[in-house]
Design a protein around this motif. Sequence first.
Motif, mmCIF file in Angstrom:
data_model
loop_
_atom_site.group_PDB
_atom_site.id
_atom_site.type_symbol
_atom_site.label_atom_id
_atom_site.label_comp_id
_atom_site.label_asym_id
_atom_site.label_seq_id
_atom_site.Cartn_x
_atom_site.Cartn_y
_atom_site.Cartn_z
ATOM 1 N N UNK A 13 -3.249 47.405 -39.218
ATOM 2 C CA UNK A 13 -2.716 48.531 -38.443
ATOM 3 C C UNK A 13 -2.517 49.729 -39.373
ATOM 4 N N UNK A 14 -1.578 49.580 -40.299
ATOM 5 C CA UNK A 14 -1.304 50.659 -41.256
ATOM 6 C C UNK A 14 -2.013 50.444 -42.589
ATOM 7 N N UNK A 15 -2.350 49.172 -42.892
ATOM 8 C CA UNK A 15 -2.936 48.826 -44.187
ATOM 9 C C UNK A 15 -4.183 47.988 -43.986
ATOM 10 N N UNK A 16 -5.111 48.155 -44.889
ATOM 11 C CA UNK A 16 -6.306 47.323 -44.878
ATOM 12 C C UNK A 16 -6.598 46.910 -46.311
ATOM 13 N N UNK A 17 -6.662 45.609 -46.542
ATOM 14 C CA UNK A 17 -6.950 45.144 -47.889
ATOM 15 C C UNK A 17 -8.458 45.089 -48.097
ATOM 16 N N UNK A 18 -8.865 45.244 -49.326
ATOM 17 C CA UNK A 18 -10.280 45.125 -49.657
ATOM 18 C C UNK A 18 -10.398 44.488 -51.035
ATOM 19 N N UNK A 19 -11.550 43.936 -51.289
ATOM 20 C CA UNK A 19 -11.783 43.212 -52.527
ATOM 21 C C UNK A 19 -13.138 43.604 -53.091
ATOM 22 N N UNK A 20 -13.319 43.432 -54.401
ATOM 23 C CA UNK A 20 -14.628 43.734 -54.993
ATOM 24 C C UNK A 20 -15.721 42.856 -54.376
ATOM 25 N N UNK A 21 -16.963 43.338 -54.400
ATOM 26 C CA UNK A 21 -18.098 42.616 -53.835
ATOM 27 C C UNK A 21 -18.208 41.209 -54.420
ATOM 28 N N UNK A 22 -18.030 41.086 -55.724
ATOM 29 C CA UNK A 22 -18.142 39.764 -56.351
ATOM 30 C C UNK A 22 -17.116 38.798 -55.763
ATOM 31 N N UNK A 23 -15.904 39.266 -55.526
ATOM 32 C CA UNK A 23 -14.842 38.433 -54.960
ATOM 33 C C UNK A 23 -15.193 38.013 -53.537
ATOM 34 N N UNK A 24 -15.631 38.981 -52.714
ATOM 35 C CA UNK A 24 -16.004 38.671 -51.324
ATOM 36 C C UNK A 24 -17.175 37.693 -51.270
ATOM 37 N N UNK A 25 -18.154 37.880 -52.150
ATOM 38 C CA UNK A 25 -19.314 36.980 -52.174
ATOM 39 C C UNK A 25 -18.908 35.547 -52.490
ATOM 40 N N UNK A 26 -18.009 35.398 -53.451
ATOM 41 C CA UNK A 26 -17.641 34.059 -53.914
ATOM 42 C C UNK A 26 -16.618 33.380 -53.010
ATOM 43 N N UNK A 27 -15.665 34.134 -52.510
ATOM 44 C CA UNK A 27 -14.604 33.554 -51.685
ATOM 45 C C UNK A 27 -15.020 33.487 -50.224
ATOM 46 N N UNK A 28 -15.844 34.432 -49.809
ATOM 47 C CA UNK A 28 -16.275 34.481 -48.411
ATOM 48 C C UNK A 28 -15.400 35.427 -47.612
ATOM 49 N N UNK A 29 -15.878 35.809 -46.454
ATOM 50 C CA UNK A 29 -15.137 36.760 -45.627
ATOM 51 C C UNK A 29 -14.159 36.081 -44.682
ATOM 52 N N UNK A 30 -14.253 34.763 -44.527
ATOM 53 C CA UNK A 30 -13.366 34.058 -43.605
ATOM 54 C C UNK A 30 -12.326 33.206 -44.319
ATOM 55 N N UNK A 31 -12.142 33.423 -45.595
ATOM 56 C CA UNK A 31 -11.151 32.666 -46.349
ATOM 57 C C UNK A 31 -9.757 33.220 -46.139
ATOM 58 N N UNK A 32 -8.753 32.458 -46.529
ATOM 59 C CA UNK A 32 -7.358 32.882 -46.374
ATOM 60 C C UNK A 32 -7.108 34.187 -47.118
ATOM 61 N N UNK A 33 -7.730 34.342 -48.268
ATOM 62 C CA UNK A 33 -7.469 35.520 -49.093
ATOM 63 C C UNK A 33 -8.136 36.770 -48.526
ATOM 64 N N UNK A 34 -9.343 36.637 -48.022
ATOM 65 C CA UNK A 34 -10.092 37.821 -47.588
ATOM 66 C C UNK A 34 -9.992 38.116 -46.099
ATOM 67 N N UNK A 35 -9.445 37.191 -45.319
ATOM 68 C CA UNK A 35 -9.314 37.419 -43.874
ATOM 69 C C UNK A 35 -8.356 38.580 -43.615
ATOM 70 N N UNK A 36 -8.513 39.205 -42.473
ATOM 71 C CA UNK A 36 -7.698 40.367 -42.104
ATOM 72 C C UNK A 36 -6.878 40.071 -40.847
ATOM 73 N N UNK A 37 -5.730 40.707 -40.733
ATOM 74 C CA UNK A 37 -4.931 40.704 -39.510
ATOM 75 C C UNK A 37 -4.562 39.331 -38.979
ATOM 76 N N UNK A 38 -4.825 39.121 -37.662
ATOM 77 C CA UNK A 38 -4.447 37.871 -36.994
ATOM 78 C C UNK A 38 -5.139 36.662 -37.611
ATOM 79 N N UNK A 39 -6.403 36.832 -37.995
ATOM 80 C CA UNK A 39 -7.119 35.708 -38.610
ATOM 81 C C UNK A 39 -6.420 35.290 -39.901
ATOM 82 N N UNK A 40 -5.969 36.259 -40.690
ATOM 83 C CA UNK A 40 -5.264 35.941 -41.936
ATOM 84 C C UNK A 40 -3.975 35.186 -41.647
ATOM 85 N N UNK A 41 -3.219 35.645 -40.673
ATOM 86 C CA UNK A 41 -1.951 34.986 -40.342
ATOM 87 C C UNK A 41 -2.183 33.548 -39.887
ATOM 88 N N UNK A 42 -3.205 33.316 -39.067
ATOM 89 C CA UNK A 42 -3.499 31.963 -38.593
ATOM 90 C C UNK A 42 -3.900 31.048 -39.747
#
Length: 151
Positions: free
Chosen positions: A20-49
């Motif tokens: 809503x007010x904030x959006x986290x982002x990560x370096x490309x290398x981090x996103x590639x290795x951790x994935x976009x659906x991981x606990x660390x890189x997920x956003x909003x409701x998906x992250x909370x779940x």
Amino acid sequence: MAVVSVDPLFNRFVMHNEGKLFKSSYPKSFRDLVGTNGVITAQGDQHRKLHTIASNMMRSDALKTRFLTDIQLVLNQTFADLNHNQTILLQDVCRKLAINLMVNQLLGVSSDKDVGEMAQLFSNFVDGCLSVPINLPGFVYHTAMNVSVFL
């Protein structure tokens, strides 16, 4: 812009306003290795779940009952391995302790050889998360990409 906070109230405010007010982002290398659906890189409701699922898993009775005993065993073993008058790099000792506990608690692995192999894989993975994303042999990112297949 990057914001680093150690204030629990502010951190809670940020977490409740993620997406809503904030959006986290990560370096490309981090996103590639951790994935976009991981606990660390997920956003909003998906992250909370995902965070709730992970938190509930870590609260299991089996982990709680053995955890303090395992911490004591890992600490004793780590300090027994250190030589008298040896220079200790705190970051290395803390990383070893954390990896030993994770491997022991989550995977039930306790042999020094297996823990050492897991620690090296994990270390390569973590180093790759913050590296320049060049996927060629000899680069840290390439090593981490190969490790991520095993993790």
